[in-house]
Motif scaffolding. Structure first.
Motif, PDB file in Angstrom:
ATOM      1  N   GLY A  77       6.294  12.149   3.010  1.00 45.54           N
ATOM      2  CA  GLY A  77       5.654  11.522   4.237  1.00 45.54           C
ATOM      3  C   GLY A  77       5.380  10.176   4.307  1.00 45.54           C
ATOM      4  O   GLY A  77       4.877   9.792   5.379  1.00 45.54           O
ATOM      5  N   VAL A  78       5.843   9.371   3.481  1.00 46.33           N
ATOM      6  CA  VAL A  78       5.550   8.037   3.553  1.00 46.33           C
ATOM      7  C   VAL A  78       6.889   7.296   3.996  1.00 46.33           C
ATOM      8  O   VAL A  78       7.927   7.037   3.227  1.00 46.33           O
ATOM      9  CB  VAL A  78       5.314   7.236   2.038  1.00 46.33           C
ATOM     10  CG1 VAL A  78       4.819   5.977   2.282  1.00 46.33           C
ATOM     11  CG2 VAL A  78       4.137   8.198   1.571  1.00 46.33           C
ATOM     12  N   THR A  79       6.826   7.082   5.206  1.00 41.71           N
ATOM     13  CA  THR A  79       7.817   6.363   6.149  1.00 41.71           C
ATOM     14  C   THR A  79       7.483   4.849   6.177  1.00 41.71           C
ATOM     15  O   THR A  79       6.275   4.472   6.003  1.00 41.71           O
ATOM     16  CB  THR A  79       8.167   7.127   7.473  1.00 41.71           C
ATOM     17  OG1 THR A  79       6.887   6.994   7.852  1.00 41.71           O
ATOM     18  CG2 THR A  79       8.634   8.229   7.358  1.00 41.71           C
ATOM     19  N   PRO A  80       8.600   4.085   6.311  1.00 42.56           N
ATOM     20  CA  PRO A  80       8.446   2.529   6.289  1.00 42.56           C
ATOM     21  C   PRO A  80       7.346   1.974   7.266  1.00 42.56           C
ATOM     22  O   PRO A  80       6.504   1.155   6.804  1.00 42.56           O
ATOM     23  CB  PRO A  80       9.706   1.791   6.726  1.00 42.56           C
ATOM     24  CG  PRO A  80      10.855   2.914   6.321  1.00 42.56           C
ATOM     25  CD  PRO A  80       9.970   4.255   6.525  1.00 42.56           C
ATOM     26  N   ASP A  81       6.951   2.978   8.466  1.00 42.85           N
ATOM     27  CA  ASP A  81       5.930   2.447   9.217  1.00 42.85           C
ATOM     28  C   ASP A  81       4.495   2.669   8.617  1.00 42.85           C
ATOM     29  O   ASP A  81       3.592   1.862   9.223  1.00 42.85           O
ATOM     30  CB  ASP A  81       6.203   3.236  10.441  1.00 42.85           C
ATOM     31  CG  ASP A  81       6.090   4.624  10.352  1.00 42.85           C
ATOM     32  OD1 ASP A  81       7.101   5.159   9.883  1.00 42.85           O
ATOM     33  OD2 ASP A  81       5.201   5.150  10.776  1.00 42.85           O
ATOM     34  N   LYS A  82       4.537   3.515   7.591  1.00 41.43           N
ATOM     35  CA  LYS A  82       3.349   3.585   7.116  1.00 41.43           C
ATOM     36  C   LYS A  82       2.671   2.525   6.038  1.00 41.43           C
ATOM     37  O   LYS A  82       1.460   2.525   5.523  1.00 41.43           O
ATOM     38  CB  LYS A  82       3.096   4.932   6.174  1.00 41.43           C
ATOM     39  CG  LYS A  82       3.427   6.219   7.106  1.00 41.43           C
ATOM     40  CD  LYS A  82       2.202   7.216   7.128  1.00 41.43           C
ATOM     41  CE  LYS A  82       2.448   8.311   7.963  1.00 41.43           C
ATOM     42  NZ  LYS A  82       3.497   9.312   7.745  1.00 41.43           N
ATOM     43  N   LEU A  83       3.676   1.669   5.830  1.00 43.55           N
ATOM     44  CA  LEU A  83       3.380   0.534   4.694  1.00 43.55           C
ATOM     45  C   LEU A  83       3.075  -0.605   5.447  1.00 43.55           C
ATOM     46  O   LEU A  83       3.452  -0.747   6.675  1.00 43.55           O
ATOM     47  CB  LEU A  83       4.735   0.617   3.814  1.00 43.55           C
ATOM     48  CG  LEU A  83       5.041   1.729   2.964  1.00 43.55           C
ATOM     49  CD1 LEU A  83       6.141   1.533   2.313  1.00 43.55           C
ATOM     50  CD2 LEU A  83       3.982   2.270   2.461  1.00 43.55           C
ATOM     51  N   LYS A  84       2.772  -1.628   4.852  1.00 43.66           N
ATOM     52  CA  LYS A  84       2.344  -2.976   5.585  1.00 43.66           C
ATOM     53  C   LYS A  84       3.620  -3.752   5.631  1.00 43.66           C
ATOM     54  O   LYS A  84       3.674  -4.929   5.056  1.00 43.66           O
ATOM     55  CB  LYS A  84       1.246  -3.759   4.574  1.00 43.66           C
ATOM     56  CG  LYS A  84       0.015  -2.962   4.520  1.00 43.66           C
ATOM     57  CD  LYS A  84      -0.803  -2.815   5.882  1.00 43.66           C
ATOM     58  CE  LYS A  84      -1.955  -2.089   5.771  1.00 43.66           C
ATOM     59  NZ  LYS A  84      -2.646  -1.665   7.072  1.00 43.66           N
TER      60      LYS A  84
ATOM     61  N   HIS B 186       0.823  -1.100  -0.118  1.00 45.75           N
ATOM     62  CA  HIS B 186      -0.154   0.117   0.227  1.00 45.75           C
ATOM     63  C   HIS B 186       0.977   1.115  -0.099  1.00 45.75           C
ATOM     64  O   HIS B 186       0.833   2.086   0.910  1.00 45.75           O
ATOM     65  CB  HIS B 186      -0.958   0.023   1.153  1.00 45.75           C
ATOM     66  CG  HIS B 186      -1.914  -0.973   0.922  1.00 45.75           C
ATOM     67  ND1 HIS B 186      -3.113  -0.866   0.268  1.00 45.75           N
ATOM     68  CD2 HIS B 186      -2.167  -2.376   1.460  1.00 45.75           C
ATOM     69  CE1 HIS B 186      -4.061  -1.854   0.288  1.00 45.75           C
ATOM     70  NE2 HIS B 186      -3.362  -2.869   0.913  1.00 45.75           N
ATOM     71  N   GLY B 187       1.865   1.429  -0.844  1.00 47.81           N
ATOM     72  CA  GLY B 187       2.713   2.384  -1.161  1.00 47.81           C
ATOM     73  C   GLY B 187       4.152   1.946  -1.340  1.00 47.81           C
ATOM     74  O   GLY B 187       4.393   0.985  -1.177  1.00 47.81           O
ATOM     75  N   LEU B 188       4.861   3.099  -1.491  1.00 47.01           N
ATOM     76  CA  LEU B 188       6.238   2.836  -1.501  1.00 47.01           C
ATOM     77  C   LEU B 188       6.924   4.043  -0.669  1.00 47.01           C
ATOM     78  O   LEU B 188       6.378   4.994  -0.355  1.00 47.01           O
ATOM     79  CB  LEU B 188       6.586   3.067  -3.098  1.00 47.01           C
ATOM     80  CG  LEU B 188       6.387   2.227  -3.978  1.00 47.01           C
ATOM     81  CD1 LEU B 188       6.743   2.534  -5.522  1.00 47.01           C
ATOM     82  CD2 LEU B 188       7.040   0.806  -3.829  1.00 47.01           C
ATOM     83  N   ILE B 189       8.164   3.655  -0.139  1.00 46.68           N
ATOM     84  CA  ILE B 189       8.946   4.480   0.755  1.00 46.68           C
ATOM     85  C   ILE B 189       9.338   5.701   0.094  1.00 46.68           C
ATOM     86  O   ILE B 189       9.802   5.810  -1.097  1.00 46.68           O
ATOM     87  CB  ILE B 189      10.055   3.819   1.449  1.00 46.68           C
ATOM     88  CG1 ILE B 189       9.608   2.375   2.012  1.00 46.68           C
ATOM     89  CG2 ILE B 189      10.795   4.881   2.229  1.00 46.68           C
ATOM     90  CD1 ILE B 189      10.984   1.709   2.670  1.00 46.68           C
ATOM     91  N   SER B 190       8.811   6.937   0.587  1.00 44.37           N
ATOM     92  CA  SER B 190       8.866   8.423  -0.050  1.00 44.37           C
ATOM     93  C   SER B 190       8.992   9.347   0.908  1.00 44.37           C
ATOM     94  O   SER B 190       7.826   9.865   1.158  1.00 44.37           O
ATOM     95  CB  SER B 190       7.743   8.487  -1.212  1.00 44.37           C
ATOM     96  OG  SER B 190       8.007   9.681  -1.673  1.00 44.37           O
TER      97      SER B 190
END
Lengths: 199, 199
Positions: free
Chosen positions: A117-124, A109-113
């Motif tokens: 504001g997409v940090t690893p903890d925001k992904l599954k 559900h996303g890629l690290i960026s």
């Protein structure tokens, strides 16, 4: 005129919130709704509510599903030792069309960026590590896009996964089938050269 | 995967019914709905129902409106002796953006196209003749697209309108402002030459 018809402006605004829909397209779509039959318009509205209500994430692979566990995860014939990691549900659809992959998936559900504001903890990622930690998995194919974010995510995952004793692989780079070499960018060509194979 | 999630497939199908939305775009939009907040999805569904319920045709100009008579027809400052005939509501929006036209409109809701089953009786031509027949109108500008259907409709209207003693005009043909002559098609160039003016 749009400014005169409030309900039309409002509808266009809703369409405009969807990904990749610009102001003009949104207005065209709003007009298009007016051309639907009353009944079809109601069914459209209901379909939005239904999709939103019925679809949730599969507790195993995090893919979208309307069942308790998604059909791929519940399919006894899929190889649970092979996990293909993708950024979103649409990539699962694309991979499934190939009909060659018999393993299972994991949707990030996303890629690290960090810029967005997409940090690893925001992904599954936690869920992926838990799955791999159960010991049944032998290989993780990281099928993220060949972009900066996709590469960064793949690197990050490989660092976390290697210590768990699994093989981590990446999709091959190269020129797309049917493409014209004349128009291929130099990085793709370089990667294609680098990955060349004997024929 | 789309085939697995019934409510997603259904929603994509609804989007696909809108004008100019292909299969892939429809699926992308359906996915996009899933990313909306619950509340926004409900508002979207409601906006569809509202637009469909509240918007109807103005009894005078046949344009879309959510009032009894549309704001243009009820505007005392618009010149009722000058009617601009257009094929659809979107053209009214485009014309209004110019802010130069001070007459009123008449929306045909289509163009004559026998190949597609659109005969003159399917358009709001009867209503136009009734308006002109009331005697207040002095000029009708036929602002249909410069296409085969647009031309055919303009010709048809001019034959019906001339006997009623009104002046019938057509928008000028020529090269669009800001265009590069190198890329103009020959018919447009021919029309631009034909319509040349002294400077």
């Amino acid at each position: 005129m749009a400014e005169y018809i409030e309900s039309l402006r409002l509808l266009a605004e809703k369409f405009g919130r969807l990904e990749g829909v610009g102001r003009k397209t949104a207005m065209r779509m709003a007009f298009s709704v007016l051309e639907l039959e009353e009944e079809d318009a109601r069914a459209f509205a209901q379909a939005i509510i239904d999709a939103k209500e019925k679809i949730h994430l599969c507790p195993i692979c995090q893919n979208l599903t309307d069942r308790e566990v998604c059909p791929i995860c519940s399919d006894e014939e899929r190889d649970r030792s092979l996990i293909c990691v993708v950024s979103d549900a649409r990539t699962v659809m694309a991979m499934e069309k190939v009909r060659e992959f018999r393993g299972v998936y994991h949707v990030l559900h996303g890629l690290i960026s960090p810029m967005n504001g997409v940090t690893p903890d925001k992904l599954k990622i936690r869920e992926l590590l838990a799955r791999v930690g159960e010991g049944e998995v032998s290989e993780v194919i990281v099928a993220t896009n060949p972009t900066v974010e996709g590469e960064a995510t793949a690197m990050y995952l490989s660092k976390l996964l290697h210590p768990l004793g699994v093989r981590v692989t990446r999709l091959a780079y190269g020129v797309p089938v049917g493409a014209d070499l004349e128009y291929a960018d130099e990085i793709t060509l370089f990667r294609a050269l680098e990955g060349r194979r004997d024929v």
